[in-house]
Design a protein around this motif. Structure first.
Motif, mmCIF file in Angstrom:
data_model
loop_
_atom_site.group_PDB
_atom_site.id
_atom_site.type_symbol
_atom_site.label_atom_id
_atom_site.label_comp_id
_atom_site.label_asym_id
_atom_site.label_seq_id
_atom_site.Cartn_x
_atom_site.Cartn_y
_atom_site.Cartn_z
ATOM 1 N N SER A 13 1.645 3.745 -4.472
ATOM 2 C CA SER A 13 0.318 4.517 -4.879
ATOM 3 C C SER A 13 0.299 4.205 -6.531
ATOM 4 N N ASP A 35 -6.325 4.426 -5.375
ATOM 5 C CA ASP A 35 -5.793 3.559 -4.278
ATOM 6 C C ASP A 35 -7.268 3.161 -3.253
ATOM 7 N N ALA A 36 -7.039 2.269 -2.416
ATOM 8 C CA ALA A 36 -8.000 2.188 -1.579
ATOM 9 C C ALA A 36 -8.126 3.521 -0.390
ATOM 10 N N PRO A 37 -9.343 3.835 -0.080
ATOM 11 C CA PRO A 37 -10.770 3.056 -0.105
ATOM 12 C C PRO A 37 -11.225 3.435 -1.570
ATOM 13 N N GLU A 38 -10.889 4.474 -2.143
ATOM 14 C CA GLU A 38 -11.665 4.951 -3.385
ATOM 15 C C GLU A 38 -11.748 3.691 -4.350
ATOM 16 N N HIS A 39 -10.572 3.102 -4.673
ATOM 17 C CA HIS A 39 -10.508 1.832 -5.501
ATOM 18 C C HIS A 39 -11.171 0.767 -5.285
ATOM 19 N N THR A 40 -11.464 0.320 -3.866
ATOM 20 C CA THR A 40 -12.244 -0.575 -3.475
ATOM 21 C C THR A 40 -13.608 -0.364 -3.885
ATOM 22 N N ALA A 41 -14.192 0.756 -3.384
ATOM 23 C CA ALA A 41 -15.745 1.348 -3.602
ATOM 24 C C ALA A 41 -15.948 1.412 -4.962
ATOM 25 N N ARG A 45 -5.083 -6.347 -5.518
ATOM 26 C CA ARG A 45 -6.062 -5.539 -5.490
ATOM 27 C C ARG A 45 -6.336 -4.852 -6.750
ATOM 28 N N ALA A 69 0.653 -1.158 -0.095
ATOM 29 C CA ALA A 69 0.144 0.068 -0.142
ATOM 30 C C ALA A 69 1.002 1.382 -0.117
#
Length: 408
Positions: free
Chosen positions: A67, A98-104, A349, A64
């Motif tokens: 980036s 990146d997470a958390p935007e990427h995950t959402a 991810r 993580a």
């Protein structure tokens, strides 16, 4: 390079890596092998670090501290969104988050993508047979431009519910879109890219309500106003389409090239299990995506080297997939080698969203092509690899279809 690399102040190391050199585009693997032996965490004088060891690349993919977001000094940085369409699009793409935007964002896009493809049950073999009917037996063609590229566009139009009459235009836009993953060489190139990206975006916006029912486009359009905005859906549809056309045609051409150089028993082509191993070996040997960039958010130590914060780190997929520490005789085509996960699709991810469907497409196309009479090289010179930054894509592949009954 405009907007991506910064010049290094230190003297260049003994091992040189020139990503713009014609010899590197033609054959990067001797350079990768030298780096793996002498300097696997390599500082290049253009201002980036290059990782060539499998273990380092694999670990970096899940770190993580590295980036995916565009660097502060890059043209695609978020601060340029009001001035550049390229920057506005890039900052909505799951590939640059990146997470958390990427995950959402990735969650609903991945779910809709998989659901649509499951419901569509597309017959990629039939599309291949239809494309083969346009090839004249015993006459030479360029497998890249005459077959792999239009077939990839046929499959993309079917997946995304777009008119096949628009396939050539969509293909051109897809190649334009891939410029977002390049080091844009100069302002003139970027300025020329802007209206083409706008046209692609306008087209996909219009087709959110026009795409055929059940397609990936129509399925993701249902998320607008729910979990996703219209712009998020449109811009990531552009990404998925570009991947479907660009990387699929590149992977297909590379697979054919390798299989022509290393003929297989017909039983291997006919067996799904053996075919899957052949596909993975082709993707390992000639990964369409050779490397991806990351930016360090803080100081990181990799392979005993201290990498400062805000440094560019290129993860060498093509090099890692030929690391002798993980692949015995790494330059040899061997579908029966012990299974080690290759990194042609990345990992973790940010693993390529369409990795499963790419394998499905290749597994459907290759048996049809070889079952249709086989291929032989047309004697008109060697193949040429494109001078594409970060990609391993054939420019041409002259072949001749052997005259046999190719009726569907």
């Amino acid at each position: 390079m405009f907007g991506l690399f910064r010049r290094a102040e230190s003297a260049p190391p003994s091992v040189q890596l020139n990503l713009k050199d014609a010899a590197f585009f033609a054959d990067p693997y001797p350079t990768y092998a030298t780096l793996q032996g002498d300097d696997p965490v390599h500082w290049a004088p253009e201002g980036f670090w290059f990782l060539s060891a499998y273990d380092d690349v694999r670990a970096a993919l899940s770190d993580a501290r590295l980036s995916n977001c565009p660097a502060a000094f890059a043209v695609l940085h978020a601060r340029n969104r009001d001035q550049r369409i390229a920057a506005d699009i890039a900052n909505r793409l799951i590939a640059f988050m990146d997470a958390p935007e990427h995950t959402a964002l990735r969650g609903p896009i991945a779910k809709g993508f998989r659901q649509a493809l499951s419901d569509l049950q597309l017959d990629f073999a039939h599309l291949t047979q239809e494309r083969l009917k346009q090839c004249v037996p015993n006459q030479g063609i360029d497998f890249v431009s005459d077959f792999a590229e239009p077939l990839a566009a046929d499959m993309a139009c079917a997946m995304f519910g777009l008119p096949n009459a628009d396939a050539a235009q969509i293909t051109g836009w897809s190649y334009d879109f891939f410029m977002l993953f390049h080091a844009v060489p100069d302002p003139d190139t970027l300025n020329a890219l802007e209206p083409r990206l706008r046209a692609f975006r306008d087209y996909m916006t219009a087709h959110l309500t026009q795409a055929s029912a059940g397609s990936v486009t129509a399925t993701l359009a249902q998320e607008v106003g729910q979990r996703l905005s219209e712009a998020e859906v449109v811009d990531n549809l552009m990404l998925l389409i570009a991947d479907t056309i660009g990387n699929v045609q590149a992977a297909l051409a590379s697979c054919i090239h390798l299989l022509l150089c290393h003929p297989q028993d017909p039983a291997a082509i006919a067996s799904p299990d053996l075919m899957n191993r052949i596909i993975d070996e082709c993707l390992r040997l000639e990964s369409p995506g050779q490397f991806q960039g990351r930016i360090t958010l803080e100081p990181v130590e990799i392979g005993g080297k201290s990498i400062p914060a805000k440094s560019i780190v290129l993860l060498g997929f093509g090099a890692a997939n030929r690391d002798p520490a993980h692949f015995a005789q790494p330059h040899v085509f061997d579908p029966n080698r012990p299974a080690t996960p290759h990194l042609a699709f990345g990992a973790g991810r940010h693993m390529c969203l369409g990795h499963a469907v790419v394998r499905q497409q290749l597994a459907a196309v290759l048996p049809v092509v070889f079952g249709a009479g086989g291929l032989t090289f047309k004697p008109c010179g060697p193949v040429v690899w494109q001078s594409r930054y970060g990609h391993r894509w054939l420019q041409n592949l002259p072949v001749t279809f052997v005259a046999q009954d190719r009726r569907a």
